[in-house]
Design an enzyme around this catalytic site. Structure first.
Site, PDB file in Angstrom:
ATOM      1  N   ASP A 209      84.724 -77.003-118.972  1.00  0.00           N
ATOM      2  CA  ASP A 209      83.476 -77.755-119.041  1.00  0.00           C
ATOM      3  C   ASP A 209      83.178 -78.413-117.695  1.00  0.00           C
ATOM      4  O   ASP A 209      84.070 -78.947-117.035  1.00  0.00           O
ATOM      5  CB  ASP A 209      83.605 -78.824-120.129  1.00  0.00           C
ATOM      6  CG  ASP A 209      82.306 -79.539-120.425  1.00  0.00           C
ATOM      7  OD1 ASP A 209      81.319 -78.861-120.782  1.00  0.00           O
ATOM      8  OD2 ASP A 209      82.269 -80.782-120.316  1.00  0.00           O
ATOM      9  N   GLU A 272      82.220 -73.209-116.610  1.00  0.00           N
ATOM     10  CA  GLU A 272      80.823 -73.610-116.784  1.00  0.00           C
ATOM     11  C   GLU A 272      80.400 -74.273-115.480  1.00  0.00           C
ATOM     12  O   GLU A 272      80.598 -75.461-115.280  1.00  0.00           O
ATOM     13  CB  GLU A 272      80.661 -74.586-117.951  1.00  0.00           C
ATOM     14  CG  GLU A 272      79.196 -74.956-118.187  1.00  0.00           C
ATOM     15  CD  GLU A 272      79.001 -76.333-118.799  1.00  0.00           C
ATOM     16  OE1 GLU A 272      77.950 -76.561-119.435  1.00  0.00           O
ATOM     17  OE2 GLU A 272      79.872 -77.208-118.630  1.00  0.00           O
TER      18      GLU A 272
END
Length: 584
Positions: A209, A272
């Site tokens: 993330d 990401e």
């Protein structure tokens, strides 16, 4: 053209189809309205039948749910509302027994404000080693009453929060998500421990993330002289942003690569990283994570030029990285693509703002053409699955689900909605996180607070009753009554359904797309509205042509045998918004 003569076990992820499970909205096993790990175990046969290769599990850690589980209290445990470590181990074992890999979400940019580290930081006070794990600064003004600078959180409101002794801490996202200081070696050591922990418990890979945000530099100039737009301007071209895509972040991932390589087969990660295309290759390098999300594909409008550019840039980035690219159209952070493709197709710089504006106005600011969105979504998945590299599917897209834009404000969970409700600028991401509809026999009745939503049933998301015999709680986000037409049980009996198309396409891809075809492609340069690319067989004889008609008029099919089409042909011609696979 590069050719893969064999797909090694070590490289399973390079051509994999990965299915993203958002655990709290996938399947509820105990009737509390939240999806859980036993619910995932129950649906592994469904995932196996779909034809995927791996499951990416969004955060399942203990969390106060300030941001859908991305505010992590304990990185090496399971939220008790979702299960136990025993349930996790059982799930990993069941997935592996079904021939499926497991990818675990890692959240290294920030912790929860309830994490033991942050509690220690608050108790320890100014200048303590406890505070060194986070980014604390003194405030401005005569008494430090003003935040260190004017940065705004990506979720709305100031990016700084003041604590009782007067200092301020940085939170790029919600105030419950204090940013970590990756200059502290203890942070490095603990996340390496976390990677080993989940690898030892069966994780085959990781999704990272905010991968481009870990390295920060706030001390090179006075904070009050920094660009107030630095938080929102995530696309740095020169590595000088104080927050995003800095060169130092790659030192972290080279450390992680050493951890990945301790295992056989080596673990991998997909980042990401919302970065400019020319920087993707660094994150995807074999000496770092291995892969990075190609968000240019998800951002593209439904037209030949933008889709073709996204494909070309994705392939170029993959070649430069020495890895493979990824293709994704939807996830838990963006409006579902069946809805996006059914909205007006405007300039790319405004496209996602248009979708957000449509959600903010409960879907009433523009007309969503669902028939058009469905036709384009069917064409899009065939185009996507024909491409070399990995494909990431978001739960529910295989059912053709649309965004739920009209969730009532008082039922929303997204921190974006909570922090901007007063100004009503963004409604948030909950519309793509509504629990899945499994069974048409478990239809809810109209809820008195909103005629378009249901209560007293959950389309099979939850059991009828809890273990004590009392009725199950309503799902944590309300399901619209129109979900009844998208239930899994109805689609499984319909050979023309979206689910049937996904299963057919994934079966063909598994049969010959990954091993029989070369890893490169030839993208035809055409002047019409047809996007055509060709992939040769590794044998050098024959191959696949994928044709997608973005134009308004039917076009002829290239020579060969039609293997699959996203819609019916018109007298042998490819109609608008249709994709065909052709073997030659």
């Amino acid at each position: 053209m590069a050719v893969d003569t064999d797909v090694l076990e070590d490289d399973w992820w390079k051509q994999a189809v990965v299915y993203q499970v958002y655990p709290r909205s996938f399947k509820d096993s105990d009737g509390d309205g939240l999806g859980d790990l036993p619910g995932i175990i129950d649906k592994i046969p469904y995932l196996k039948a779909l034809g995927i290769d791996a499951v990416w599990l969004s955060p399942f850690y203990p969390s106060a749910l300030a941001d859908g589980g991305y505010d992590v209290i304990d990185y090496r445990n399971v939220d008790p509302r979702l299960g136990t470590m025993g349930d996790f181990d059982s799930m990993a074992d069941a997935l592996h027994a079904a021939g499926l890999k497991l990818i675990v979400d890692i959240v290294p940019n920030h912790t929860s404000n309830l994490h033991p580290w942050f509690r220690e930081a608050l108790e320890a006070g100014r200048g303590s080693s406890g505070r060194d794990r986070y980014i604390f600064r003194e405030g401005r003004g005569d008494h430090g009453e003003l935040p260190p600078n004017d940065w705004r959180s990506l979720f709305g409101g100031p990016a700084w929060e003041r604590v009782d002794d007067g200092q301020w801490y940085l939170h790029i996202f919600a105030r419950e998500q204090p940013d970590l200081n990756w200059k502290d070696p203890r942070v490095h050591e603990d996340f390496q421990r976390t990677l080993r922990f989940w690898s030892d418990h069966g994780a085959d890979g990781f999704r990272i993330d905010v991968a481009h945000g870990l390295a920060k530099e706030l001390d090179d100039r006075p904070l009050d002289q920094m660009d107030p737009d630095a938080v929102g301007n995530t696309l740095s071209h020169d590595g000088t942003s104080p927050l995003w895509d800095r060169n130092e972040v790659h030192d972290i991932y080279r450390e992680w690569r050493a951890v990945f390589n301790e295992y056989r087969p080596p673990r991998f990660a997909v980042g990401e990283a919302w970065v400019v295309p020319e920087h993707q290759y660094r994150y995807a390098s074999p000496t770092e994570l291995g892969q990075v999300f190609n968000f240019e594909f998800a951002k593209a409008n439904w037209n030949r030029e933008q889709m073709g550019t996204a494909i070309r840039e994705g392939m170029e980035a993959a070649d430069r990285s020495g890895s493979t690219t990824t293709w994704v159209m939807s996830n838990h952070d963006i409006p579902r693509h069946a809805s996006r493709y059914g909205l007006p197709q405007v300039d790319a710089t405004n496209y996602h703002q248009l979708a957000n504006d449509w959600i903010l106005r409960d879907g009433r600011s523009y007309r969503e053409d669902r028939a058009l969105g469905t036709r384009r979504a069917r064409a899009a998945i065939l185009m996507e699955l024909a491409l070399p590299g990995s494909v990431y599917i978001y739960q529910g897209e295989e059912l053709g689900l649309f965004e739920v834009p009209d969730l009532p404000w008082d039922r929303l969970e997204d921190p974006t909605a909570r922090r901007t409700h007063g100004s009503a600028t963004e409604k948030g991401r909950d519309g793509c996180r509504v629990p899945l509809p499994w069974s048409s026999e478990d239809q809810p009745e109209s809820a008195p607070w909103q005629a378009t939503f249901g209560q007293g049933g959950s389309f099979g998301f939850s059991p009828d009753t809890k273990e004590d015999g009392t009725p199950s709680d309503d799902p944590h986000l309300p399901q619209p009554l129109w979900f009844k037409d998208f239930c899994v049980d109805l689609q499984e009996g319909d050979d023309s359904s979206m689910l049937a198309l996904y299963r057919k396409a994934l079966a063909l891809r598994s049969e010959w797309m990954k091993k029989a075809l070369a890893s490169g492609l030839d993208l035809e340069e055409r002047k019409d509205d047809v996007l055509t690319f060709r992939r040769a067989d590794v044998s050098g004889s024959g191959g696949l042509v994928c044709m997608t008609n973005f134009g308004t008029n039917p076009v002829p099919v290239q020579d060969g045998s039609i293997v699959l089409a996203s819609g019916a042909l018109q007298e042998g011609m490819i109609p608008t918004d249709t994709t065909v696979w052709i073997r030659f």
